[in-house]
Scaffold this motif. Structure first.
Motif, PDB file in Angstrom:
ATOM      1  N   ASN A 117       0.749  -0.895   0.073  1.00 37.42           N
ATOM      2  CA  ASN A 117      -0.068   0.265   0.046  1.00 37.42           C
ATOM      3  C   ASN A 117       0.761   1.244  -0.141  1.00 37.42           C
ATOM      4  O   ASN A 117       0.184   2.339  -0.718  1.00 37.42           O
ATOM      5  CB  ASN A 117      -1.347  -0.131   1.084  1.00 37.42           C
ATOM      6  CG  ASN A 117      -2.379  -0.933   0.978  1.00 37.42           C
ATOM      7  OD1 ASN A 117      -2.910  -1.167  -0.230  1.00 37.42           O
ATOM      8  ND2 ASN A 117      -1.862  -1.834   1.738  1.00 37.42           N
ATOM      9  N   VAL A 150      -6.273   0.211  -2.627  1.00 34.99           N
ATOM     10  CA  VAL A 150      -5.898  -0.148  -1.366  1.00 34.99           C
ATOM     11  C   VAL A 150      -5.629  -2.209  -2.008  1.00 34.99           C
ATOM     12  O   VAL A 150      -6.865  -2.634  -1.696  1.00 34.99           O
ATOM     13  CB  VAL A 150      -6.680  -0.053  -0.316  1.00 34.99           C
ATOM     14  CG1 VAL A 150      -6.708  -0.252   0.837  1.00 34.99           C
ATOM     15  CG2 VAL A 150      -6.835   2.092  -0.976  1.00 34.99           C
ATOM     16  N   GLU A 189      -6.263  -5.362   0.662  1.00 31.31           N
ATOM     17  CA  GLU A 189      -7.076  -4.997   2.800  1.00 31.31           C
ATOM     18  C   GLU A 189      -6.245  -6.691   3.344  1.00 31.31           C
ATOM     19  O   GLU A 189      -6.461  -6.581   4.728  1.00 31.31           O
ATOM     20  CB  GLU A 189      -8.207  -5.272   2.573  1.00 31.31           C
ATOM     21  CG  GLU A 189      -8.779  -4.087   1.876  1.00 31.31           C
ATOM     22  CD  GLU A 189      -9.222  -2.197   2.598  1.00 31.31           C
ATOM     23  OE1 GLU A 189      -8.311  -2.516   4.069  1.00 31.31           O
ATOM     24  OE2 GLU A 189      -9.908  -1.392   2.742  1.00 31.31           O
ATOM     25  N   SER A 190      -5.602  -7.391   2.705  1.00 32.00           N
ATOM     26  CA  SER A 190      -5.423  -8.621   3.091  1.00 32.00           C
ATOM     27  C   SER A 190      -4.394  -9.381   2.487  1.00 32.00           C
ATOM     28  O   SER A 190      -4.631  -9.161   1.081  1.00 32.00           O
ATOM     29  CB  SER A 190      -6.805  -9.454   4.037  1.00 32.00           C
ATOM     30  OG  SER A 190      -6.995  -9.859   2.830  1.00 32.00           O
ATOM     31  N   GLN A 241     -15.297  -1.714   0.590  1.00 36.11           N
ATOM     32  CA  GLN A 241     -15.126  -2.233   1.473  1.00 36.11           C
ATOM     33  C   GLN A 241     -13.481  -3.024   1.070  1.00 36.11           C
ATOM     34  O   GLN A 241     -12.823  -3.915   2.366  1.00 36.11           O
ATOM     35  CB  GLN A 241     -15.992  -3.077   2.174  1.00 36.11           C
ATOM     36  CG  GLN A 241     -16.668  -2.694   2.781  1.00 36.11           C
ATOM     37  CD  GLN A 241     -18.708  -3.728   3.063  1.00 36.11           C
ATOM     38  OE1 GLN A 241     -18.657  -4.297   2.661  1.00 36.11           O
ATOM     39  NE2 GLN A 241     -18.134  -3.376   4.570  1.00 36.11           N
ATOM     40  N   THR A 296     -10.688  -5.428  -0.963  1.00 38.45           N
ATOM     41  CA  THR A 296      -9.716  -4.925  -1.549  1.00 38.45           C
ATOM     42  C   THR A 296      -9.452  -4.250  -3.150  1.00 38.45           C
ATOM     43  O   THR A 296     -10.093  -4.993  -3.937  1.00 38.45           O
ATOM     44  CB  THR A 296      -8.118  -6.062  -1.960  1.00 38.45           C
ATOM     45  OG1 THR A 296      -7.951  -6.283  -0.954  1.00 38.45           O
ATOM     46  CG2 THR A 296      -7.731  -5.558  -3.116  1.00 38.45           C
TER      47      THR A 296
END
Length: 301
Positions: free
Chosen positions: A120, A132, A134-135, A185, A187
């Motif tokens: 990121n 972005v 996210e995980s 919410q 990626t």
């Protein structure tokens, strides 16, 4: 022209967004180019760039051999995700499996090694403001299982094996509303961000020249050729990375190179209902990319 592109997506049974630009110049063909989309395995280009940058800068030994345990495999349809036994690979060979056949387990091994925060931070440094991560993939898949009412992705597969048609229909609606398929919410990226990333990689501005060259070279050997590449014929060359997720998301980003030196960066993202025609949507990705490139060429780009 954009109406024609929309119609191609509609006939294939999906919604679509795209951005296509020449590597040299400011021209562009876009459709929803700045809208957030679910990247799926397209993020593996970012993981590869981060890993190769770590190699080039001496922060990670590309030849270090790593044991990938069979006990904690990240699920996936190909590669090491299907192995029954432990495997040992170097970090740089993991990049090859990740980009050529979209291996999920090597992706997570690399992603955990370099770190989500580092990816990121690089996206921010490169100006990819809509991107972005996210995980890792395992966490993302487990979140889908949870949103379907199960404990994990593995548990959701076991449940689906014995579910009725009515239960599966309800599950499809919950799937479409899952966090991982919601770009506000999970990626996320945009078509323009991915074209910007490709342009930076192809001009050695995304990181060390050796890292950019390695990502370009491995992307050129991706096994699947049924999306962007299906819209072009030799001697035109395509280096690409596809991405798919749960029969809803089908994407591809890549660079199309002509023998006369003209090169175009393309990012195409689609979304459909579960059970849609995979082959038709993949062909549509190639068709809209070819039409966008032709439109740019007609303007002299």
């Amino acid at each position: 022209m954009t109406d024609d592109i929309r119609e191609i997506f509609e006939r294939a049974g999906c919604e679509g967004a795209l951005c296509v630009q020449p590597l040299e110049g400011d021209a562009e063909f876009g459709l929803h180019a700045d809208e957030p989309v679910v990247p799926a395995s397209v993020v593996k280009v970012q993981v590869a760039l981060e890993a190769e940058t770590s190699f080039a800068e001496g922060r990670l030994d590309p030849c270090e051999r790593v044991t990938l345990s069979a006990a904690d495999r990240t699920p996936g349809p190909v590669g090491i995700s299907l192995f029954n036994d432990d495997a040992m690979l170097s970090w740089r060979d993991m990049v090859v499996l990740m980009l050529t056949i979209s291996d999920n387990h090597t992706t997570d091994a690399l992603l955990r090694r370099v770190g989500v925060d580092a990816l990121n931070a690089t996206a921010t440094r490169l100006g990819l403001t809509g991107t972005v991560i996210e995980s890792d993939l395992q966490t993302m898949l487990d979140s889908i299982g949870e949103d379907l009412g199960c404990a994990s992705w593995k548990d959701s597969l076991a449940w689906a094996a014995g579910a009725s048609a009515e239960e599966m229909a309800h599950a499809d609606e919950r799937l479409l509303a899952s966090r991982a398929l919601n770009p506000s919410q999970g990626t996320r990226t945009t078509p323009r961000d991915m074209v910007d990333l490709l342009r930076l990689i192809w001009t050695d501005q995304a990181g060390p020249a050796a890292a950019c060259e390695r990502v370009r070279a491995v992307m050129a050997t991706q096994l699947t050729r049924h999306r962007i590449a299906s819209g072009f014929r030799l001697p035109v060359r395509v280096a690409a990375k596809s991405g798919s997720l749960v029969g809803v998301i089908r994407n591809e980003i890549g660079v199309i190179s002509y023998p006369d030196g003209r090169r175009y960066a393309a990012a195409v993202f689609t979304r459909s209902r579960p059970g849609s025609d995979d082959a038709a949507i993949s062909r549509a990705i190639g068709t809209v990319t070819a039409q966008a490139v032709t439109a740019l060429q007609d303007t002299g780009a």
